[in-house]
Design a protein around this motif. Structure first.
Motif, short mmCIF file in Angstrom:
data_model
loop_
_atom_site.label_atom_id
_atom_site.label_comp_id
_atom_site.label_asym_id
_atom_site.label_seq_id
_atom_site.Cartn_x
_atom_site.Cartn_y
_atom_site.Cartn_z
N ARG A 18 0.83 -1.21 0.00
CA ARG A 18 0.00 0.00 0.00
C ARG A 18 0.87 1.26 0.00
O ARG A 18 0.56 2.24 -0.67
CB ARG A 18 -0.93 0.01 1.20
CG ARG A 18 -2.08 -0.93 1.08
CD ARG A 18 -3.07 -0.78 2.25
NE ARG A 18 -4.00 -1.88 2.25
CZ ARG A 18 -4.08 -2.83 3.16
NH1 ARG A 18 -3.27 -2.80 4.21
NH2 ARG A 18 -4.94 -3.80 3.07
N GLY A 19 1.95 1.22 0.77
CA GLY A 19 2.86 2.37 0.80
C GLY A 19 3.50 2.62 -0.55
O GLY A 19 3.58 3.76 -1.02
N LEU A 20 3.96 1.56 -1.20
CA LEU A 20 4.56 1.72 -2.53
C LEU A 20 3.53 2.17 -3.55
O LEU A 20 3.82 3.01 -4.41
CB LEU A 20 5.20 0.40 -2.97
CG LEU A 20 6.46 -0.01 -2.21
CD1 LEU A 20 6.91 -1.39 -2.64
CD2 LEU A 20 7.55 1.02 -2.41
N ASN A 21 2.32 1.65 -3.45
CA ASN A 21 1.26 2.08 -4.36
C ASN A 21 0.99 3.57 -4.20
O ASN A 21 0.83 4.29 -5.17
CB ASN A 21 -0.01 1.27 -4.12
CG ASN A 21 -1.10 1.64 -5.07
OD1 ASN A 21 -0.93 1.54 -6.29
ND2 ASN A 21 -2.22 2.07 -4.55
N HIS A 22 0.98 4.01 -2.95
CA HIS A 22 0.76 5.44 -2.69
C HIS A 22 1.88 6.27 -3.33
O HIS A 22 1.61 7.29 -3.97
CB HIS A 22 0.69 5.70 -1.18
CG HIS A 22 0.60 7.15 -0.86
ND1 HIS A 22 -0.54 7.88 -1.07
CD2 HIS A 22 1.53 8.00 -0.36
CE1 HIS A 22 -0.32 9.15 -0.71
NE2 HIS A 22 0.93 9.23 -0.27
N LEU A 23 3.11 5.85 -3.15
CA LEU A 23 4.23 6.59 -3.74
C LEU A 23 4.14 6.64 -5.26
O LEU A 23 4.43 7.66 -5.88
CB LEU A 23 5.56 5.95 -3.34
CG LEU A 23 5.96 6.06 -1.87
CD1 LEU A 23 7.21 5.24 -1.61
CD2 LEU A 23 6.17 7.50 -1.48
N HIS A 24 3.74 5.53 -5.86
CA HIS A 24 3.73 5.43 -7.33
C HIS A 24 2.52 6.10 -7.97
O HIS A 24 2.56 6.42 -9.15
CB HIS A 24 3.78 3.97 -7.75
CG HIS A 24 5.09 3.32 -7.44
ND1 HIS A 24 5.30 1.98 -7.62
CD2 HIS A 24 6.26 3.80 -6.95
CE1 HIS A 24 6.53 1.67 -7.27
NE2 HIS A 24 7.12 2.76 -6.84
N THR A 25 1.43 6.28 -7.23
CA THR A 25 0.21 6.83 -7.83
C THR A 25 -0.15 8.22 -7.32
O THR A 25 -1.14 8.78 -7.79
CB THR A 25 -0.98 5.88 -7.58
OG1 THR A 25 -1.17 5.73 -6.18
CG2 THR A 25 -0.75 4.53 -8.23
#
Length: 62
Positions: A18-25
């Protein structure tokens, strides 16, 4: 060394994803560039946090 249950490990993995998704989107996209276990921190309640942004890059969507 702490032993974690499979449920706890799965929960930590989902938090990292979820953290990486937040960073990427997010509007200011960030590519971490160095995801590994040493760059994941655990909080007091075992919540996973992505850390160390030393080689991260901002990504523009063009």
């Amino acid at each position: 060394m702490q032993n974690y249950t499979w449920t706890q490990c799965l929960h930590m993995c989902l938090e990292i994803a979820r953290g990486l998704n937040h960073l990427h989107t997010s509007p200011r996209r960030i590519i971490h560039g160095d995801i590994k276990s040493a760059n994941i921190l655990l909080g007091m309640n075992r919540e996973a946090k992505v850390a160390y942004f030393g080689i991260s890059k901002h990504h523009t969507n063009q």
